[in-house]
Design an enzyme around this catalytic site. Sequence first.
Site, PDB file in Angstrom:
ATOM      1  N   ASP A  10       0.929  -1.507   0.413  1.00 36.64           N
ATOM      2  CA  ASP A  10      -0.222  -0.031  -0.418  1.00 36.64           C
ATOM      3  C   ASP A  10       1.009   1.637  -0.031  1.00 36.64           C
ATOM      4  O   ASP A  10       2.026   1.253   0.143  1.00 36.64           O
ATOM      5  CB  ASP A  10      -1.012  -0.171   1.116  1.00 36.64           C
ATOM      6  CG  ASP A  10      -2.085   0.999   0.961  1.00 36.64           C
ATOM      7  OD1 ASP A  10      -2.570   1.431  -0.036  1.00 36.64           O
ATOM      8  OD2 ASP A  10      -2.508   1.555   2.469  1.00 36.64           O
ATOM      9  N   ASN A  58     -10.826  -2.172  -5.218  1.00 41.05           N
ATOM     10  CA  ASN A  58     -10.544  -0.895  -6.149  1.00 41.05           C
ATOM     11  C   ASN A  58     -10.928  -0.679  -7.339  1.00 41.05           C
ATOM     12  O   ASN A  58     -10.510   0.114  -8.008  1.00 41.05           O
ATOM     13  CB  ASN A  58      -8.650  -1.805  -6.487  1.00 41.05           C
ATOM     14  CG  ASN A  58      -7.657  -1.811  -4.965  1.00 41.05           C
ATOM     15  OD1 ASN A  58      -7.364  -2.490  -5.153  1.00 41.05           O
ATOM     16  ND2 ASN A  58      -8.396  -0.602  -4.364  1.00 41.05           N
TER      17      ASN A  58
HETATM   18  C1  IPE Z   1      -5.155  -2.812   0.290  1.00 46.07           C
HETATM   19  O1  IPE Z   1      -4.833  -1.090  -0.653  1.00 46.07           O
HETATM   20  C2  IPE Z   1      -4.970  -3.185  -1.722  1.00 46.07           C
HETATM   21  C3  IPE Z   1      -4.246  -3.485  -1.942  1.00 46.07           C
HETATM   22  C4  IPE Z   1      -2.853  -2.726  -1.362  1.00 46.07           C
HETATM   23  C5  IPE Z   1      -4.275  -4.100  -3.256  1.00 46.07           C
HETATM   24  P1  IPE Z   1      -5.970  -0.111  -0.064  1.00 46.07           P
HETATM   25  O2  IPE Z   1      -5.178   1.378  -0.632  1.00 46.07           O
HETATM   26  O3  IPE Z   1      -6.868  -0.491  -1.773  1.00 46.07           O
HETATM   27  O4  IPE Z   1      -7.075   0.105   0.976  1.00 46.07           O
HETATM   28  P2  IPE Z   1      -8.222   0.808   1.796  1.00 46.07           P
HETATM   29  O5  IPE Z   1      -8.516   1.272   0.627  1.00 46.07           O
HETATM   30  O6  IPE Z   1      -7.392   2.115   2.071  1.00 46.07           O
HETATM   31  O7  IPE Z   1      -7.980   0.535   2.518  1.00 46.07           O
HETATM   32  C1  IPE Z   2      -1.859   1.027  -3.293  1.00 44.09           C
HETATM   33  O1  IPE Z   2      -1.589   1.763  -2.821  1.00 44.09           O
HETATM   34  C2  IPE Z   2      -1.874  -0.144  -4.335  1.00 44.09           C
HETATM   35  C3  IPE Z   2      -3.326   0.054  -4.704  1.00 44.09           C
HETATM   36  C4  IPE Z   2      -4.280  -0.586  -4.186  1.00 44.09           C
HETATM   37  C5  IPE Z   2      -3.828  -0.739  -6.626  1.00 44.09           C
HETATM   38  P1  IPE Z   2      -2.552   2.827  -3.512  1.00 44.09           P
HETATM   39  O2  IPE Z   2      -3.083   3.418  -4.660  1.00 44.09           O
HETATM   40  O3  IPE Z   2      -3.739   2.587  -2.319  1.00 44.09           O
HETATM   41  O4  IPE Z   2      -2.050   4.069  -2.810  1.00 44.09           O
HETATM   42  P2  IPE Z   2      -2.218   4.906  -1.756  1.00 44.09           P
HETATM   43  O5  IPE Z   2      -3.146   4.266  -0.279  1.00 44.09           O
HETATM   44  O6  IPE Z   2      -3.637   5.576  -2.923  1.00 44.09           O
HETATM   45  O7  IPE Z   2      -1.056   6.068  -1.603  1.00 44.09           O
HETATM   46 MG    MG Z   3      -4.025   2.466  -0.214  1.00 47.80          MG
END
Ligand code: IPE
Ligand code: IPE
Ligand code: MG
Length: 236
Positions: A10, A58
């Site tokens: 993340d 996502n």
């Molecule tokens: C979890 O991260 C999913 C991945 C890292 C692939 P998210 O960014 O989607 O999670 P939330 O929305 O902060 O809970």
């Molecule tokens: C994790 O990084 C990757 C996916 C969830 C696809 P994020 O895209 O959630 O990055 P933040 O949490 O917005 O910084």
């Molecule tokens: Mg995230």
Amino acid sequence: MPRHVAIIMDGNGRWATRRGLPRIAGHQAGTENIRRITYKAAELGIQYLTLWAFSTENWRRPREEVEGILQILSEAIVRETGELHRNGAQLRHIGSLEGLDPELQRQIRDAIELTKKNDRIVLTIAFNYGGRAELIQAIRRMIEDRIPPEQVTEELVDSYLYTAGMPEPDLIIRTSGELRTSNFLLWQAAYAEYYFTPTLWPDFTPEELEQAITDYQQRERRFGGLCASPPSDSDR
Ligand code: IPE
Ligand code: IPE
Ligand code: MG
């Protein structure tokens, strides 16, 4: 050494935003980090590494970001599979391939097929993965198979999950400072140890992986009992 380490990768978006870049640049940098962490994990003797790249939730993001992530994944498979194969990595996928572009589905299947006999490290990419969706597909298939209620055991449920045949995760790492699971490995993580770090995924280094493992090695896992031994089937 933990046998199975799983990582919630993340913080890609914030990594990019802090640099004044578009979010997609963070996904690119994050994907590039997969290689160095995988090789470090193999070097340390970790047998199973599971990386969460995209969740079933996502899809709620803007279409442009979702399409960018799918594109980056597809390019990464094409670019990295050969070298991962030469280094003895076995690729697997957990999640649903349904609804993905047929070309991407084919790339994923080909990479799995090519590397299926490798045994240095099992690298599982959780893509279009969600713990609840995984449990729902398991329950549906159990009903389709007309499993009698008395045959529903923990082992049987395990065998219907995407992770069938894999050991449970010993250590789950989440980067970017969020203290939640966000629907990751709900069933399998029952006794996992967690390591949370504020580091954003593209900045997560092989040294920090080692740090997480050192931290894990200092914990006492009790599995509900009074001493640090995993439950055996006879306890059930
Ligand atoms: C979890 O991260 C999913 C991945 C890292 C692939 P998210 O960014 O989607 O999670 P939330 O929305 O902060 O809970
Ligand atoms: C994790 O990084 C990757 C996916 C969830 C696809 P994020 O895209 O959630 O990055 P933040 O949490 O917005 O910084
Ligand atoms: Mg995230």
